[in-house]
Design a protein around this motif. Structure first.
Motif, PDB file in Angstrom:
ATOM      1  N   GLU A 151       1.169   2.897   2.018  1.00 32.84           N
ATOM      2  CA  GLU A 151       0.999   2.927   3.595  1.00 32.84           C
ATOM      3  C   GLU A 151       0.837   1.577   4.108  1.00 32.84           C
ATOM      4  OE1 GLU A 151      -2.408   4.944   6.100  1.00 32.84           O
ATOM      5  OE2 GLU A 151      -0.610   6.391   5.525  1.00 32.84           O
ATOM      6  N   LYS A 152       0.045   0.804   3.426  1.00 36.69           N
ATOM      7  CA  LYS A 152      -0.776  -0.372   3.963  1.00 36.69           C
ATOM      8  C   LYS A 152       0.292  -1.600   3.734  1.00 36.69           C
ATOM      9  CE  LYS A 152      -5.421   0.539   3.371  1.00 36.69           C
ATOM     10  NZ  LYS A 152      -6.622   0.576   2.662  1.00 36.69           N
ATOM     11  N   ASN A 153       1.280  -1.458   2.727  1.00 41.70           N
ATOM     12  CA  ASN A 153       2.089  -2.417   2.308  1.00 41.70           C
ATOM     13  C   ASN A 153       3.334  -2.459   3.120  1.00 41.70           C
ATOM     14  OD1 ASN A 153       2.023  -4.749  -0.051  1.00 41.70           O
ATOM     15  ND2 ASN A 153       0.818  -2.810  -1.048  1.00 41.70           N
ATOM     16  N   THR A 154       3.584  -3.896   3.404  1.00 46.27           N
ATOM     17  CA  THR A 154       4.962  -4.031   4.222  1.00 46.27           C
ATOM     18  C   THR A 154       6.049  -4.551   3.290  1.00 46.27           C
ATOM     19  OG1 THR A 154       4.189  -6.274   4.718  1.00 46.27           O
ATOM     20  CG2 THR A 154       3.701  -4.423   6.398  1.00 46.27           C
ATOM     21  N   ARG A 155       5.586  -4.850   1.829  1.00 43.63           N
ATOM     22  CA  ARG A 155       6.725  -5.426   1.199  1.00 43.63           C
ATOM     23  C   ARG A 155       7.401  -4.554   0.411  1.00 43.63           C
ATOM     24  NH1 ARG A 155       3.502 -10.022  -1.994  1.00 43.63           N
ATOM     25  NH2 ARG A 155       5.291  -9.653  -3.347  1.00 43.63           N
ATOM     26  N   PRO A 156       8.508  -4.440   0.550  1.00 45.09           N
ATOM     27  CA  PRO A 156       9.455  -3.282  -0.153  1.00 45.09           C
ATOM     28  C   PRO A 156       9.250  -3.120  -1.517  1.00 45.09           C
ATOM     29  CG  PRO A 156      10.761  -4.459   1.365  1.00 45.09           C
ATOM     30  CD  PRO A 156       9.722  -5.153   1.325  1.00 45.09           C
ATOM     31  N   GLU A 157       9.183  -4.347  -2.193  1.00 46.86           N
ATOM     32  CA  GLU A 157       9.053  -4.579  -3.613  1.00 46.86           C
ATOM     33  C   GLU A 157       7.789  -3.888  -4.130  1.00 46.86           C
ATOM     34  OE1 GLU A 157       7.993  -8.563  -2.200  1.00 46.86           O
ATOM     35  OE2 GLU A 157       9.471  -7.061  -1.921  1.00 46.86           O
ATOM     36  N   LEU A 158       6.746  -4.109  -3.190  1.00 44.93           N
ATOM     37  CA  LEU A 158       5.327  -3.574  -3.673  1.00 44.93           C
ATOM     38  C   LEU A 158       5.180  -2.052  -3.322  1.00 44.93           C
ATOM     39  CD1 LEU A 158       2.766  -6.401  -2.720  1.00 44.93           C
ATOM     40  CD2 LEU A 158       3.530  -5.513  -4.898  1.00 44.93           C
ATOM     41  N   GLU A 159       6.070  -1.556  -2.222  1.00 47.76           N
ATOM     42  CA  GLU A 159       5.958  -0.237  -1.763  1.00 47.76           C
ATOM     43  C   GLU A 159       6.796   0.423  -2.850  1.00 47.76           C
ATOM     44  OE1 GLU A 159       7.554   0.695   1.969  1.00 47.76           O
ATOM     45  OE2 GLU A 159       6.333  -0.783   2.917  1.00 47.76           O
ATOM     46  N   ALA A 160       8.007   0.088  -3.702  1.00 50.61           N
ATOM     47  CA  ALA A 160       8.629   0.627  -4.757  1.00 50.61           C
ATOM     48  C   ALA A 160       7.497   0.600  -5.712  1.00 50.61           C
ATOM     49  CB  ALA A 160       9.973  -0.104  -4.852  1.00 50.61           C
ATOM     50  N   HIS A 161       6.968  -0.228  -6.041  1.00 51.33           N
ATOM     51  CA  HIS A 161       5.965  -0.532  -7.362  1.00 51.33           C
ATOM     52  C   HIS A 161       4.964   0.566  -7.240  1.00 51.33           C
ATOM     53  CE1 HIS A 161       3.910  -2.417 -10.695  1.00 51.33           C
ATOM     54  NE2 HIS A 161       2.786  -2.520  -9.997  1.00 51.33           N
ATOM     55  N   TYR A 162       4.356   0.774  -6.142  1.00 47.57           N
ATOM     56  CA  TYR A 162       3.367   1.824  -5.931  1.00 47.57           C
ATOM     57  C   TYR A 162       3.998   3.227  -5.967  1.00 47.57           C
ATOM     58  CZ  TYR A 162      -0.015  -1.976  -4.719  1.00 47.57           C
ATOM     59  OH  TYR A 162      -0.828  -3.027  -4.572  1.00 47.57           O
ATOM     60  N   ALA A 163       5.336   3.143  -5.371  1.00 48.80           N
ATOM     61  CA  ALA A 163       5.936   4.716  -5.583  1.00 48.80           C
ATOM     62  C   ALA A 163       6.398   4.928  -6.964  1.00 48.80           C
ATOM     63  CB  ALA A 163       7.099   4.485  -4.742  1.00 48.80           C
ATOM     64  N   ASP A 164       6.464   3.932  -7.975  1.00 49.40           N
ATOM     65  CA  ASP A 164       6.649   4.218  -9.312  1.00 49.40           C
ATOM     66  C   ASP A 164       5.388   4.754  -9.976  1.00 49.40           C
ATOM     67  OD1 ASP A 164       9.439   3.557  -9.084  1.00 49.40           O
ATOM     68  OD2 ASP A 164       9.258   1.482  -9.929  1.00 49.40           O
ATOM     69  N   ILE A 165       4.160   3.955  -9.438  1.00 48.39           N
ATOM     70  CA  ILE A 165       2.878   4.635 -10.321  1.00 48.39           C
ATOM     71  C   ILE A 165       2.745   5.935  -9.796  1.00 48.39           C
ATOM     72  CG2 ILE A 165       0.442   4.136  -9.977  1.00 48.39           C
ATOM     73  CD1 ILE A 165       1.120   1.259  -9.614  1.00 48.39           C
ATOM     74  N   LEU A 166       3.000   6.070  -8.536  1.00 46.38           N
ATOM     75  CA  LEU A 166       2.818   7.449  -8.098  1.00 46.38           C
ATOM     76  C   LEU A 166       3.667   8.666  -8.852  1.00 46.38           C
ATOM     77  CD1 LEU A 166       1.023   8.767  -6.005  1.00 46.38           C
ATOM     78  CD2 LEU A 166       2.707   8.695  -4.470  1.00 46.38           C
ATOM     79  N   ARG A 167       5.011   8.307  -8.955  1.00 48.41           N
ATOM     80  CA  ARG A 167       5.744   9.227  -9.675  1.00 48.41           C
ATOM     81  C   ARG A 167       5.298   9.477 -11.187  1.00 48.41           C
ATOM     82  NH1 ARG A 167       9.336   7.238  -6.174  1.00 48.41           N
ATOM     83  NH2 ARG A 167      10.171   5.337  -7.514  1.00 48.41           N
ATOM     84  N   VAL A 168       4.740   8.302 -11.799  1.00 48.41           N
ATOM     85  CA  VAL A 168       4.146   8.466 -13.153  1.00 48.41           C
ATOM     86  C   VAL A 168       3.059   9.374 -13.193  1.00 48.41           C
ATOM     87  CG1 VAL A 168       2.968   7.312 -14.904  1.00 48.41           C
ATOM     88  CG2 VAL A 168       5.204   6.308 -14.210  1.00 48.41           C
ATOM     89  N   LEU A 169       2.037   9.375 -12.198  1.00 46.59           N
ATOM     90  CA  LEU A 169       0.887  10.038 -11.991  1.00 46.59           C
ATOM     91  C   LEU A 169       1.383  11.286 -12.024  1.00 46.59           C
ATOM     92  CD1 LEU A 169      -1.257   7.833  -9.986  1.00 46.59           C
ATOM     93  CD2 LEU A 169      -1.783   8.550 -12.440  1.00 46.59           C
ATOM     94  N   LEU A 170       2.306  11.765 -10.960  1.00 50.30           N
ATOM     95  CA  LEU A 170       2.648  12.989 -10.508  1.00 50.30           C
ATOM     96  C   LEU A 170       3.639  13.602 -11.836  1.00 50.30           C
ATOM     97  CD1 LEU A 170       3.117  12.608  -6.808  1.00 50.30           C
ATOM     98  CD2 LEU A 170       1.046  13.695  -7.930  1.00 50.30           C
ATOM     99  N   SER A 171       4.056  12.834 -12.685  1.00 43.77           N
ATOM    100  CA  SER A 171       5.025  13.533 -13.527  1.00 43.77           C
ATOM    101  C   SER A 171       4.417  13.914 -14.740  1.00 43.77           C
ATOM    102  CB  SER A 171       6.245  12.618 -13.934  1.00 43.77           C
ATOM    103  OG  SER A 171       5.583  11.321 -14.548  1.00 43.77           O
TER     104      SER A 171
END
Length: 79
Positions: A55-75
Motif C-alpha cells: 500500500e505504501k509503495n509507489t514503485r511498481p517493481e517493489l509492489e510486485a515484489h511484495y505481492a510475490d511475498i504475499l502469494r508465497v505466504l498465502l500459498s
C-alpha cells in the motif's frame, strides 16, 4: 520505540539474480522490523505488514515484489 514507518525493506536479490533469495531477504527484513517495533510475529501479522508495504509503495517493481511475498505466504499450508 521508534514507530516511524518507511516504505518497508527494499528488494534485494542475490548475485545470481535468484528471486527466491530476494524474497527471503525481504521477508526477513520485514520480520526484523516487526520485532523491533514490538509486534507479534504470526503469519497473519506478517501478511498485514507485507500488505502495508504494498500500500505504501509507489514503485511498481517493489509492489510486485511484495505481492510475490504475499502469494508465497498465502500459498503455504498451515504447519
Amino acid at each position: 520505540m521508534n514507530n516511524s514507518h518507511s516504505d518497508g525493506p527494499q528488494k534485494t536479490e542475490g548475485a545470481s539474480g535468484n528471486g527466491k533469495l530476494g524474497l527471503e531477504q525481504t521477508l526477513g527484513a520485514i520480520v526484523i522490523q516487526m520485532l523491533r517495533e514490538g509486534r507479534y510475529i504470526t503469519r497473519h501479522s506478517i501478511c498485514i505488514a507485507v500488505a502495508e508495504c504494498i500500500e505504501k509503495n509507489t514503485r511498481p517493481e517493489l509492489e510486485a515484489h511484495y505481492a510475490d511475498i504475499l502469494r508465497v505466504l498465502l500459498s503455504r499450508e498451515a504447519e
